[in-house]
Design a protein around this motif. Sequence first.
Motif, PDB file in Angstrom:
ATOM      1  N   GLU A 188       0.809  -1.223   0.000  1.00 10.89           N
ATOM      2  CA  GLU A 188       0.000   0.000   0.000  1.00 10.89           C
ATOM      3  C   GLU A 188       0.840   1.269   0.000  1.00 10.89           C
ATOM      4  O   GLU A 188       0.312   2.376   0.140  1.00 10.89           O
ATOM      5  CB  GLU A 188      -0.941  -0.025   1.216  1.00 10.89           C
ATOM      6  CG  GLU A 188      -1.926  -1.196   1.175  1.00 10.89           C
ATOM      7  CD  GLU A 188      -2.717  -1.348   2.463  1.00 10.89           C
ATOM      8  OE1 GLU A 188      -2.528  -0.529   3.388  1.00 10.89           O
ATOM      9  OE2 GLU A 188      -3.508  -2.311   2.554  1.00 10.89           O
ATOM     10  N   ASP A 189       2.141   1.116  -0.155  1.00  6.38           N
ATOM     11  CA  ASP A 189       3.043   2.278  -0.131  1.00  6.38           C
ATOM     12  C   ASP A 189       2.841   3.117  -1.395  1.00  6.38           C
ATOM     13  O   ASP A 189       2.665   2.579  -2.491  1.00  6.38           O
ATOM     14  CB  ASP A 189       4.496   1.780  -0.047  1.00  6.38           C
ATOM     15  CG  ASP A 189       5.448   2.827   0.495  1.00  6.38           C
ATOM     16  OD1 ASP A 189       5.174   4.027   0.326  1.00  6.38           O
ATOM     17  OD2 ASP A 189       6.465   2.437   1.085  1.00  6.38           O
ATOM     18  N   LYS A 190       2.922   4.445  -1.214  1.00  4.58           N
ATOM     19  CA  LYS A 190       2.830   5.348  -2.371  1.00  4.58           C
ATOM     20  C   LYS A 190       4.210   5.737  -2.896  1.00  4.58           C
ATOM     21  O   LYS A 190       4.337   6.273  -3.988  1.00  4.58           O
ATOM     22  CB  LYS A 190       2.054   6.608  -1.976  1.00  4.58           C
ATOM     23  CG  LYS A 190       0.587   6.360  -1.637  1.00  4.58           C
ATOM     24  CD  LYS A 190      -0.145   7.695  -1.483  1.00  4.58           C
ATOM     25  CE  LYS A 190      -1.616   7.505  -1.161  1.00  4.58           C
ATOM     26  NZ  LYS A 190      -1.831   7.065   0.226  1.00  4.58           N
ATOM     27  N   SER A 191       5.236   5.515  -2.085  1.00  5.71           N
ATOM     28  CA  SER A 191       6.608   5.810  -2.524  1.00  5.71           C
ATOM     29  C   SER A 191       7.583   4.987  -1.702  1.00  5.71           C
ATOM     30  O   SER A 191       7.888   5.372  -0.576  1.00  5.71           O
ATOM     31  CB  SER A 191       6.922   7.299  -2.376  1.00  5.71           C
ATOM     32  OG  SER A 191       8.250   7.570  -2.764  1.00  5.71           O
ATOM     33  N   PRO A 192       8.029   3.843  -2.202  1.00  3.73           N
ATOM     34  CA  PRO A 192       7.868   3.367  -3.570  1.00  3.73           C
ATOM     35  C   PRO A 192       6.546   2.614  -3.760  1.00  3.73           C
ATOM     36  O   PRO A 192       6.106   1.896  -2.859  1.00  3.73           O
ATOM     37  CB  PRO A 192       9.039   2.391  -3.724  1.00  3.73           C
ATOM     38  CG  PRO A 192       9.221   1.813  -2.347  1.00  3.73           C
ATOM     39  CD  PRO A 192       8.900   2.934  -1.407  1.00  3.73           C
ATOM     40  N   THR A 193       5.959   2.794  -4.928  1.00  4.15           N
ATOM     41  CA  THR A 193       4.787   2.011  -5.293  1.00  4.15           C
ATOM     42  C   THR A 193       5.232   0.599  -5.683  1.00  4.15           C
ATOM     43  O   THR A 193       6.414   0.372  -5.984  1.00  4.15           O
ATOM     44  CB  THR A 193       4.085   2.639  -6.501  1.00  4.15           C
ATOM     45  OG1 THR A 193       5.007   2.597  -7.610  1.00  4.15           O
ATOM     46  CG2 THR A 193       3.676   4.084  -6.244  1.00  4.15           C
ATOM     47  N   PRO A 194       4.304  -0.355  -5.692  1.00  3.18           N
ATOM     48  CA  PRO A 194       4.671  -1.695  -6.184  1.00  3.18           C
ATOM     49  C   PRO A 194       5.273  -1.655  -7.596  1.00  3.18           C
ATOM     50  O   PRO A 194       6.147  -2.469  -7.924  1.00  3.18           O
ATOM     51  CB  PRO A 194       3.337  -2.447  -6.156  1.00  3.18           C
ATOM     52  CG  PRO A 194       2.589  -1.793  -5.027  1.00  3.18           C
ATOM     53  CD  PRO A 194       2.946  -0.323  -5.127  1.00  3.18           C
ATOM     54  N   LYS A 218      -1.328  -5.483   2.953  1.00  4.41           N
ATOM     55  CA  LYS A 218      -1.925  -4.729   4.067  1.00  4.41           C
ATOM     56  C   LYS A 218      -0.869  -3.955   4.856  1.00  4.41           C
ATOM     57  O   LYS A 218      -0.979  -3.817   6.076  1.00  4.41           O
ATOM     58  CB  LYS A 218      -2.721  -5.658   4.991  1.00  4.41           C
ATOM     59  CG  LYS A 218      -3.904  -6.331   4.295  1.00  4.41           C
ATOM     60  CD  LYS A 218      -4.654  -7.237   5.242  1.00  4.41           C
ATOM     61  CE  LYS A 218      -5.798  -7.934   4.506  1.00  4.41           C
ATOM     62  NZ  LYS A 218      -6.469  -8.934   5.340  1.00  4.41           N
ATOM     63  N   ALA A 219       0.142  -3.493   4.171  1.00  4.35           N
ATOM     64  CA  ALA A 219       1.172  -2.669   4.796  1.00  4.35           C
ATOM     65  C   ALA A 219       1.510  -1.531   3.852  1.00  4.35           C
ATOM     66  O   ALA A 219       1.526  -1.703   2.630  1.00  4.35           O
ATOM     67  CB  ALA A 219       2.422  -3.495   5.093  1.00  4.35           C
ATOM     68  N   GLY A 220       1.763  -0.368   4.433  1.00  2.00           N
ATOM     69  CA  GLY A 220       2.133   0.785   3.624  1.00  2.00           C
ATOM     70  C   GLY A 220       3.552   1.214   3.926  1.00  2.00           C
ATOM     71  O   GLY A 220       4.431   0.380   4.144  1.00  2.00           O
ATOM     72  N   HIS A 221       3.762   2.510   3.969  1.00  2.00           N
ATOM     73  CA  HIS A 221       5.096   3.062   4.180  1.00  2.00           C
ATOM     74  C   HIS A 221       5.443   3.038   5.666  1.00  2.00           C
ATOM     75  O   HIS A 221       4.661   3.458   6.499  1.00  2.00           O
ATOM     76  CB  HIS A 221       5.118   4.500   3.666  1.00  2.00           C
ATOM     77  CG  HIS A 221       6.478   5.063   3.465  1.00  2.00           C
ATOM     78  ND1 HIS A 221       7.230   4.816   2.338  1.00  2.00           N
ATOM     79  CD2 HIS A 221       7.239   5.846   4.259  1.00  2.00           C
ATOM     80  CE1 HIS A 221       8.379   5.443   2.434  1.00  2.00           C
ATOM     81  NE2 HIS A 221       8.419   6.078   3.598  1.00  2.00           N
ATOM     82  N   GLY A 222       6.609   2.533   5.991  1.00  2.00           N
ATOM     83  CA  GLY A 222       7.098   2.619   7.364  1.00  2.00           C
ATOM     84  C   GLY A 222       6.439   1.659   8.325  1.00  2.00           C
ATOM     85  O   GLY A 222       6.250   2.001   9.498  1.00  2.00           O
ATOM     86  N   ALA A 230       1.329   3.689  11.072  1.00  2.00           N
ATOM     87  CA  ALA A 230       1.638   2.799   9.943  1.00  2.00           C
ATOM     88  C   ALA A 230       2.133   1.429  10.400  1.00  2.00           C
ATOM     89  O   ALA A 230       2.265   0.515   9.573  1.00  2.00           O
ATOM     90  CB  ALA A 230       2.703   3.443   9.052  1.00  2.00           C
ATOM     91  N   TYR A 231       2.409   1.267  11.685  1.00  2.00           N
ATOM     92  CA  TYR A 231       2.974   0.009  12.182  1.00  2.00           C
ATOM     93  C   TYR A 231       2.032  -1.164  11.890  1.00  2.00           C
ATOM     94  O   TYR A 231       0.818  -1.077  12.108  1.00  2.00           O
ATOM     95  CB  TYR A 231       3.221   0.106  13.690  1.00  2.00           C
ATOM     96  CG  TYR A 231       3.830  -1.135  14.292  1.00  2.00           C
ATOM     97  CD1 TYR A 231       5.086  -1.584  13.888  1.00  2.00           C
ATOM     98  CD2 TYR A 231       3.157  -1.873  15.263  1.00  2.00           C
ATOM     99  CE1 TYR A 231       5.658  -2.718  14.446  1.00  2.00           C
ATOM    100  CE2 TYR A 231       3.725  -3.011  15.833  1.00  2.00           C
ATOM    101  CZ  TYR A 231       4.973  -3.425  15.405  1.00  2.00           C
ATOM    102  OH  TYR A 231       5.527  -4.558  15.953  1.00  2.00           O
TER     103      TYR A 231
ATOM    104  N   GLU B  40       0.011   9.273   6.048  1.00  2.00           N
ATOM    105  CA  GLU B  40       1.262   8.902   5.382  1.00  2.00           C
ATOM    106  C   GLU B  40       1.986  10.159   4.899  1.00  2.00           C
ATOM    107  O   GLU B  40       3.210  10.268   4.977  1.00  2.00           O
ATOM    108  CB  GLU B  40       1.008   7.953   4.220  1.00  2.00           C
ATOM    109  CG  GLU B  40       2.303   7.483   3.545  1.00  2.00           C
ATOM    110  CD  GLU B  40       2.074   6.372   2.534  1.00  2.00           C
ATOM    111  OE1 GLU B  40       1.049   5.655   2.644  1.00  2.00           O
ATOM    112  OE2 GLU B  40       2.913   6.224   1.626  1.00  2.00           O
ATOM    113  N   HIS B  41       1.226  11.093   4.361  1.00  2.00           N
ATOM    114  CA  HIS B  41       1.764  12.393   3.965  1.00  2.00           C
ATOM    115  C   HIS B  41       0.835  13.480   4.489  1.00  2.00           C
ATOM    116  O   HIS B  41      -0.371  13.254   4.630  1.00  2.00           O
ATOM    117  CB  HIS B  41       1.864  12.513   2.439  1.00  2.00           C
ATOM    118  CG  HIS B  41       2.822  11.546   1.819  1.00  2.00           C
ATOM    119  ND1 HIS B  41       2.418  10.389   1.198  1.00  2.00           N
ATOM    120  CD2 HIS B  41       4.177  11.556   1.749  1.00  2.00           C
ATOM    121  CE1 HIS B  41       3.480   9.730   0.753  1.00  2.00           C
ATOM    122  NE2 HIS B  41       4.560  10.412   1.087  1.00  2.00           N
TER     123      HIS B  41
END
Lengths: 257, 100
Positions: A188-194, A218-222, A230-231, B40-41
Amino acid sequence: MKYTTDQYKGMLAETISVPGHNGDLITAYSARPLGPGPFPGVVLVHHMPGWDDWYFEATRTFAEHGYAAIAPNLYHRDGHGVPEDVAVKVRASGGVSDDQVVGDVAGAARWLRASSNCTGKVGVFGTCSGGRHAVLSACRSRGFDALIDCWGGRVVMGPADLSPKQPVAPIDYIADLNCPILGIFGEEDKSPTPEHVAQLEAALSQHAKPHEFHMYPKAGHGFFYHNRPAYRQEQATDGWARVFDFLARTLGSTVTA
Amino acid sequence: MCTMIATQVAIAGSGKASNGWFPLGQAYVSYDHPFDAALEHSLNIDFVNPALGSGARVAVELDVASARALVAKILSVLDQAEAGGYLGDDVTTARSPGSE
């Protein structure tokens, strides 16, 4: 060696100074197990929020697992204060330059290798912008034996993203990488995306670089940051296990905690 | 930095931090990871005075809708003040860093 409760545990953790880019003396946080060692080494490259408590704790975590660890203060030249306040100043100035970070990380690695406590095998670990800087450092500095990129954003950069401080996309240095890389990412990260992660993986495959990527659902950035929303407990626990499994295979290990 | 979307603008006025008021010199505006907001941002504004050290800082971290609404309200209030003839006599008197 699996830890058992009758074993002695101890570490030395302290702030030190090391020569960084251009020989500048910068502060760093060092942690290593007590005892003669020698221990494999790890350089931690801190993230955008700065040289902060999470990174101090992570440095001690590597020591707990049998590594001589060091986290250089990449914002040392920007003055001292509460880590967040210093990081804001750095953010407003466009960040630290890639050349300076690569020089500081190389300096920390040299300090480890020169230590009688270190086996001479040294890995580099980073999260967020630190993941990006870890990739850059492993590609541009000779002598790293392992690279761990945790959700490093902007490894893939378009022409519009480049700047005088970040003149080359890290992915463009991948041909120069000479150690295995472990990648830890969230779907789910936007940077880096998949898609960015897939591009990096394709570049590694193209240049026949040993790599091991884990993309967590089911995990994003950090998602390792236990002090942030975000944990993600399950993904972070598995991710840390993969970090130490990777290091044991690439650097060796004296402890399995 | 993960987005590297950051800029700064010289400003004049006062900001209040935990240890009292201080003269402002700049505002840092960015869209990047927040330190505290559960996002996130976020749109981040740091009102600072670099001459007083990194601790001279009033910070806000806003979600996008809040940031857009705030900008609209600021402009609306300024338009109203201008229409009422209130603008033009509010030139900030420059103060030396750290003066009260």
